[in-house]
Design an enzyme around this catalytic site. Structure first.
Site, PDB file in Angstrom:
ATOM      1  N   ARG A 222      46.159  46.944  45.214  1.00 13.09           N
ATOM      2  CA  ARG A 222      47.039  45.774  45.271  1.00 13.09           C
ATOM      3  C   ARG A 222      47.996  45.813  44.095  1.00 13.09           C
ATOM      4  NH1 ARG A 222      43.729  40.236  46.421  1.00 13.09           N
ATOM      5  NH2 ARG A 222      45.153  39.539  44.809  1.00 13.09           N
TER       6      ARG A 222
ATOM      7  N   ARG B   6      46.642  36.974  35.314  1.00  9.19           N
ATOM      8  CA  ARG B   6      45.952  36.130  36.292  1.00  9.19           C
ATOM      9  C   ARG B   6      44.717  35.485  35.685  1.00  9.19           C
ATOM     10  NH1 ARG B   6      45.001  40.537  40.348  1.00  9.19           N
ATOM     11  NH2 ARG B   6      44.392  39.070  41.972  1.00  9.19           N
TER      12      ARG B   6
ATOM     13  N   ARG C 266      45.422  25.732  43.019  1.00  9.96           N
ATOM     14  CA  ARG C 266      45.257  26.540  41.815  1.00  9.96           C
ATOM     15  C   ARG C 266      45.768  25.858  40.552  1.00  9.96           C
ATOM     16  NH1 ARG C 266      44.973  32.110  44.506  1.00  9.96           N
ATOM     17  NH2 ARG C 266      45.248  33.639  42.894  1.00  9.96           N
TER      18      ARG C 266
ATOM     19  N   ARG D 155      39.228  47.847  42.974  1.00 10.38           N
ATOM     20  CA  ARG D 155      39.458  47.287  44.313  1.00 10.38           C
ATOM     21  C   ARG D 155      40.563  48.048  45.038  1.00 10.38           C
ATOM     22  NH1 ARG D 155      39.906  40.859  44.661  1.00 10.38           N
ATOM     23  NH2 ARG D 155      41.833  41.058  43.474  1.00 10.38           N
TER      24      ARG D 155
ATOM     25  N   LYS E 169      35.537  35.682  46.555  1.00 11.57           N
ATOM     26  CA  LYS E 169      35.948  34.549  47.411  1.00 11.57           C
ATOM     27  C   LYS E 169      36.289  34.983  48.828  1.00 11.57           C
ATOM     28  CE  LYS E 169      39.516  33.515  45.230  1.00 11.57           C
ATOM     29  NZ  LYS E 169      40.280  33.822  44.161  1.00 11.57           N
TER      30      LYS E 169
END
Ligand code: AMP
Length: 215
Positions: free
Chosen positions: A156, A167, A89, A123, A14
């Protein structure tokens, strides 16, 4: 004026795709997660309120999120349009959003959970300018350092296996229904997020009917 929302599970690309649209079409990119991360880095009062929730991979409370969105949208700093990423969300955020703002389209990036796990756990993020990296597809030139500013690359806080599972289940339970609400009222464009960054970008441009960018 182009007004879009981009949705998709964590790691679906995204942020990357929204930034590419921003560059190509002069859109303002509004990422609620980036706003929160900025506050955590700057040690603001809001940062202190959301830090632990974010690190656990949980969703920040709706009141706080709506306040941040209201303030950000109130700046009205777009001439050509905006792309919102990471919001809404859940059902309540969607109602708030639909009552307050108009949009032209929702882009939905689809990605299977296994691919999400593979991508998210590799990531990395620059601790100083916020640039995203991926140790599989988008490695930095110097290990552990940002290509742009030389800042230290970090994981992160919410990209751990435990936070990711939380999540993912939030996404399936709370965010998927948002898509159903949008499907009733707006135009949802489903795009396969498994392809390369460039292929996904051209699929988005095609489905939105965007012209080739200038220059
Ligand atoms: P993101 O970068 O979009 O994955 O967001 C990172 C984190 O910020 C999320 O895991 C949440 O803790 C928080 N967050 C971002 N957007 C929202 C939202 N719309 N509602 C609640 N929490 C959010």
């Amino acid at each position: 004026m182009r007004k879009y929302v981009i949705m998709g599970v964590q790691g679906s690309g995204k942020g990357t795709q929204a930034k590419m649209l921003r560059e190509a079409y002069d859109l303002v990119h509004i990422s609620v997660g980036d706003i929160f991360r900025w506050h955590v880095r700057q040690h603001t009062k809001l940062g202190a309120q959301v830090k632990r929730i974010m690190a656990a991979g949980e969703l920040v409370g709706d009141d706080l999120v709506e306040e941040v969105v209201r303030r950000r949208m109130g700046i009205h700093d777009w001439n050509y349009g905006f792309i919102i990423d990471g919001f809404p969300r859940n059902g309540r955020q969607t109602e708030f959003f639909m009552e307050s703002y108009d949009i032209d389209a929702v882009v939905h990036l689809e990605l299977p959970d296994d691919e999400v796990r593979r991508r998210v756990l590799s990531r990395r993020l620059c601790s100083s300018c916020g640039m995203d990296y991926n140790l599989i597809a988008d490695r930095p030139e110097v290990e552990g350092r940002c290509d742009i500013c030389g800042g230290e690359l970090i994981t992160r806080a919410d990209d751990t296996p435990e936070a990711l599972e939380s999540r993912l289940s939030d996404y399936h339970e709370k965010t998927r229904p948002v898509l159903e609400l949008f499907r009733r009222k707006e135009v949802v464009h489903d795009v396969d997020g498994r392809a390369s960054v460039e292929e996904v970008q051209s699929a988005i441009r095609k489905t939105l009917g965007l012209p080739s960018p200038r220059g």
